[in-house]
Design an enzyme around this catalytic site. Structure first.
Site, short mmCIF file in Angstrom:
data_model
loop_
_atom_site.label_atom_id
_atom_site.label_comp_id
_atom_site.label_asym_id
_atom_site.label_seq_id
_atom_site.Cartn_x
_atom_site.Cartn_y
_atom_site.Cartn_z
N PHE A 115 4.98 23.87 48.05
CA PHE A 115 5.18 22.59 48.77
C PHE A 115 4.41 22.54 50.09
CE2 PHE A 115 9.75 21.76 46.91
CZ PHE A 115 9.19 21.52 45.67
N ASN A 175 12.86 16.31 43.28
CA ASN A 175 12.30 17.50 42.63
C ASN A 175 13.15 18.71 42.99
OD1 ASN A 175 10.78 19.48 41.47
ND2 ASN A 175 9.18 19.45 43.03
N ASN A 180 8.54 27.57 43.05
CA ASN A 180 7.90 28.24 44.19
C ASN A 180 8.62 28.09 45.52
OD1 ASN A 180 5.73 29.12 42.51
ND2 ASN A 180 5.01 27.00 42.51
N THR A 181 9.79 27.46 45.50
CA THR A 181 10.64 27.42 46.69
C THR A 181 11.89 28.21 46.34
OG1 THR A 181 9.78 25.29 47.45
CG2 THR A 181 11.97 25.91 48.24
N LYS A 216 13.37 15.32 38.38
CA LYS A 216 12.41 16.14 37.63
C LYS A 216 13.01 17.50 37.33
CE LYS A 216 7.56 17.53 37.69
NZ LYS A 216 6.28 17.30 38.39
N ASN A 245 8.61 20.18 34.84
CA ASN A 245 7.78 20.87 35.81
C ASN A 245 7.09 22.07 35.13
OD1 ASN A 245 6.85 21.83 38.43
ND2 ASN A 245 8.54 20.64 39.30
C1 LIG Z 1 -1.34 23.12 41.46
C2 LIG Z 1 -0.10 22.41 41.05
C3 LIG Z 1 0.78 21.94 42.01
C4 LIG Z 1 1.93 21.26 41.64
N1 LIG Z 1 2.76 20.78 42.60
C5 LIG Z 1 3.87 20.07 42.25
C6 LIG Z 1 4.71 19.52 43.23
O1 LIG Z 1 4.48 19.66 44.44
N2 LIG Z 1 5.80 18.84 42.83
C7 LIG Z 1 6.11 18.66 41.50
O2 LIG Z 1 7.11 18.01 41.18
N3 LIG Z 1 5.31 19.16 40.54
C8 LIG Z 1 4.20 19.86 40.89
N4 LIG Z 1 3.39 20.37 39.91
C9 LIG Z 1 3.80 20.24 38.49
C10 LIG Z 1 3.14 19.06 37.80
O3 LIG Z 1 3.52 17.85 38.39
C11 LIG Z 1 3.51 19.04 36.31
O4 LIG Z 1 4.90 18.81 36.19
C12 LIG Z 1 3.17 20.34 35.60
O5 LIG Z 1 1.96 20.88 36.09
C13 LIG Z 1 3.06 20.17 34.09
O6 LIG Z 1 2.06 19.24 33.76
P1 LIG Z 1 0.54 19.66 33.37
O7 LIG Z 1 0.64 20.70 32.31
O8 LIG Z 1 -0.08 18.37 32.92
O9 LIG Z 1 -0.10 20.17 34.61
C14 LIG Z 1 2.22 21.05 40.26
C15 LIG Z 1 1.33 21.51 39.30
C16 LIG Z 1 0.18 22.18 39.66
C17 LIG Z 1 -0.76 22.67 38.61
#
Ligand SMILES: Cc1cc2nc3c(=O)[nH]c(=O)nc-3n(C[C@H](O)[C@H](O)[C@H](O)COP(=O)(O)O)c2cc1C
Length: 357
Positions: A115, A175, A180-181, A216, A245
């Site tokens: 975050f 969320n 990671n928190t 989420k 997530n």
């Molecule tokens: C680098 C990175 C940072 C992310 N940061 C957040 C975040 O701050 N908050 C959140 O709800 N999801 C975060 N996600 C999760 C994505 O929103 C998503 O739920 C997850 O990556 C699965 O989708 P994907 O396979 O299309 O990436 C992050 C994903 C990645 C790869």
């Protein structure tokens, strides 16, 4: 420059530097340029849900824009909605770098960003400063708690974010599923979740009546705990569930050294798990609220699988990294073909089709 060539240049950079560079470029895009760039999706892809209109199911998942509010550039890619965040009340630096890793052979990422963001006030100002014309669709704001806030006071952090950010949002997302928190995912437990959602729902209803509140969830909950979280959240007032997530599991990646990095896995290996969670959430919600499917949507077939499993909307992050600027257009064009193949005239008709087959 073609995308494969540009990608090979970007992939020579450290993953976070490449991301920063690309994201900075999106910040240069004006609404006028975005309007010319944006491919208009076929009308049959339009979706109405939670009182909002989306010109296609596919939006940008949270985490790509952590509060910079580069809306014109992100909508120029063709997404129907953009989710900003996760935003915390106070600014925080996130974990030490390196904290973002690519696994190209598996079309996956591992991240433990933690975050990193400039805090709710700054994010609110940036969103307010972005021109209205840069909003080509709904803008969601995804909120969380600061790392230093103990779970007993987590509710205060979410309420502070609602206060600071609701005026800039078309929907808000609680969320509690980032890995990671430390301790965050414990908020998915029944008692804590009910208290959190009731408080957020009441506060948002006061500040912005009718604004949708979503939750989420993580794909790593045991199936019974996942079902319970869906029920508790709906009873406590959410208008939608985002599933999912990133995962702490490493499906099919045991031998991969990068997969051993701590953090959440996203991309292709997450797809089966996340789609199964969409199916569970859909079956459990029984139409009470829509499901937003995220996790390993790398192409049109992946988006279609989520819709058939029960997702009304779909989000992607990692698919964009591997698919490049034409990713959204390709998914949208592919969805039109898949709809025709399976005999559906609209996305709404196809939502949850696998449960009826
Ligand atoms: C680098 C990175 C940072 C992310 N940061 C957040 C975040 O701050 N908050 C959140 O709800 N999801 C975060 N996600 C999760 C994505 O929103 C998503 O739920 C997850 O990556 C699965 O989708 P994907 O396979 O299309 O990436 C992050 C994903 C990645 C790869």
């Amino acid at each position: 420059m073609s995308w494969p060539l540009l990608r090979s240049v970007l992939f020579h950079l450290d993953a976070e530097n490449a991301h920063r560079l690309a994201h900075a470029a999106f910040g240069l895009v004006t609404p006028g340029v975005a309007r010319r760039q944006r491919a208009q999706p076929a009308p049959s892809l339009a979706v109405e849900c939670m009182g909002l209109r989306f010109d296609s199911p596919l939006g940008l998942a949270a985490g790509f824009d952590k509060g910079d509010a580069h809306l014109a550039g992100l909508f120029a890619l063709g997404f129907s909605h953009v989710e900003i965040g996760t935003i915390t009340p106070r600014p925080q630096a996130g974990n030490d770098r390196p904290r973002l890793f690519r696994i190209p052979e598996a079309r996956a990422l591992v991240n433990r960003m933690g975050f990193n963001n400039a805090g709710a006030e700054v994010c609110s100002r940036r969103l307010a400063a972005a021109p209205r014309a840069a909003r080509f669709g709904p803008v969601g704001v995804n909120i969380g708690k600061n790392k230093t806030t103990p779970n007993e006071r987590a509710v205060d952090d979410y309420l502070a974010c609602i206060d600071a950010l609701h005026a800039q949002a078309d929907y808000m997302v609680v969320n509690i599923s980032s890995p990671n928190t430390p301790g965050l995912r414990a908020l998915q437990e029944k008692g804590a979740l009910e208290k959190l959602i009731r408080a957020c729902s009441a506060r948002l209803a006061e500040r912005a009546p009718r604004m949708p509140l979503l939750l989420k969830l993580a794909p790593d909950l045991e199936p019974e705990a996942f079902d319970e979280a869906v029920d508790v959240a709906i009873d406590a007032g959410v208008h939608g569930i985002i599933a999912t997530n990133t995962t702490l599991s490493r499906p099919g990646l045991d031998a991969n050294p990068v997969a051993r990095e701590q953090g959440g896995l996203s991309g292709a290996p997450l797809e089966p798990l996340a789609t199964a969670c969409v199916g569970r959430a859909y079956a459990r919600a029984r139409g009470r609220v829509p499901i937003v499917g995220a996790g390993g949507v790398m192409d049109a077939a992946g988006a279609w699988a989520k819709i058939r499993a029960g997702a009304t909307l779909v989000q992607a992050y990692t698919g964009l990294i591997y698919g490049g600027p034409a990713f959204v257009r390709r998914v949208n064009e592919g969805l039109v073909d898949l709809m025709a193949r399976d005999g559906f005239r609209s996305v709404a008709e196809a939502v949850g089709a696998d449960h009826r087959a």
